[in-house]
Write a protein that holds these residues in place. Structure first.
Motif, PDB file in Angstrom:
ATOM      1  N   TYR A  87      18.046  16.278 -40.468  1.00  0.00           N
ATOM      2  CA  TYR A  87      18.049  17.694 -40.752  1.00  0.00           C
ATOM      3  C   TYR A  87      19.333  18.390 -40.566  1.00  0.00           C
ATOM      4  CZ  TYR A  87      16.708  22.271 -39.158  1.00  0.00           C
ATOM      5  OH  TYR A  87      16.632  23.745 -38.885  1.00  0.00           O
ATOM      6  N   ARG A  88      19.631  19.333 -41.529  1.00  0.00           N
ATOM      7  CA  ARG A  88      21.124  19.929 -41.696  1.00  0.00           C
ATOM      8  C   ARG A  88      22.121  18.781 -41.852  1.00  0.00           C
ATOM      9  NH1 ARG A  88      19.566  24.628 -43.319  1.00  0.00           N
ATOM     10  NH2 ARG A  88      21.547  25.347 -42.849  1.00  0.00           N
ATOM     11  N   ASN A 146      18.955  27.530 -39.339  1.00  0.00           N
ATOM     12  CA  ASN A 146      19.975  26.574 -38.412  1.00  0.00           C
ATOM     13  C   ASN A 146      19.231  26.381 -36.944  1.00  0.00           C
ATOM     14  OD1 ASN A 146      21.975  25.824 -40.105  1.00  0.00           O
ATOM     15  ND2 ASN A 146      22.800  27.955 -39.908  1.00  0.00           N
ATOM     16  N   HIS A 147      18.536  27.481 -36.819  1.00  0.00           N
ATOM     17  CA  HIS A 147      18.086  27.364 -35.217  1.00  0.00           C
ATOM     18  C   HIS A 147      16.627  27.834 -35.212  1.00  0.00           C
ATOM     19  CE1 HIS A 147      19.016  27.018 -30.899  1.00  0.00           C
ATOM     20  NE2 HIS A 147      17.970  27.793 -30.941  1.00  0.00           N
ATOM     21  N   SER A 189      16.345  23.795 -31.126  1.00  0.00           N
ATOM     22  CA  SER A 189      15.661  25.009 -31.361  1.00  0.00           C
ATOM     23  C   SER A 189      15.238  25.707 -30.124  1.00  0.00           C
ATOM     24  CB  SER A 189      14.111  24.699 -32.093  1.00  0.00           C
ATOM     25  OG  SER A 189      13.574  23.803 -31.177  1.00  0.00           O
ATOM     26  N   SER A 201      16.049  31.047 -37.441  1.00  0.00           N
ATOM     27  CA  SER A 201      16.840  30.911 -38.842  1.00  0.00           C
ATOM     28  C   SER A 201      16.824  29.613 -39.179  1.00  0.00           C
ATOM     29  CB  SER A 201      18.252  31.331 -38.390  1.00  0.00           C
ATOM     30  OG  SER A 201      18.823  30.189 -37.493  1.00  0.00           O
TER      31      SER A 201
END
Ligand SMILES: [Zn+2]
Length: 131
Positions: A36-37, A118-119, A89, A116
């Motif tokens: 993830y990311r 990102n979060h 999160s 978002s």
């Protein structure tokens, strides 16, 4: 300094988008490890990652309640998605607020204010707010 701060506690507006927005993660083309990311695969270090769409369902793996002055406490959690990726999160929808979110709770991604890529924001599965 006025004491007329807004109380964000009751967001009663029905954000009843089933499933919320798409939550994306990456999967390595070579070893199929989900991440993830990330820019590089955490397992083999290669940069050949495909974007995949998560089902948005997961389990709370760690939880920390963040308290700020003049704001409702926030449940900041590490959620492990069904695809095996861990995502930092915020979890909402606890009946008694952020203090009612526990490790092991089932959650689903939602499109809440402040969410978002990102979060992402998750809500407790089966909570009254989920309908
Ligand atoms: Zn890999």
């Amino acid at each position: 300094m006025s004491p007329t701060a807004l109380h964000p506690a009751h967001l009663s507006t029905a954000d009843t988008q089933p499933g919320g927005g798409p939550l994306m993660f990456q999967r390595c083309r070579w070893c199929h490890t989900a991440s993830y990311r990330r820019v590089l695969c955490p397992a083999c270090g290669c940069g050949d990652l495909d974007e995949e769409r998560s089902a948005g369902l997961g389990t709370v793996r760690s939880i920390k309640v963040v308290r700020r002055a003049a704001a409702a406490p926030q449940a900041v959690a590490v959620v492990e998605l069904e695809e095996g990726v861990r995502v930092r999160s915020t979890v909402i929808g606890g009946r008694c607020g952020a203090d009612a979110v526990f490790v092991g709770d089932r959650v689903e991604v939602t499109e809440a204010p402040g969410s978002s890529p990102n979060h992402p924001v998750f809500r407790l599965s089966g909570s009254p707010l989920a309908r």
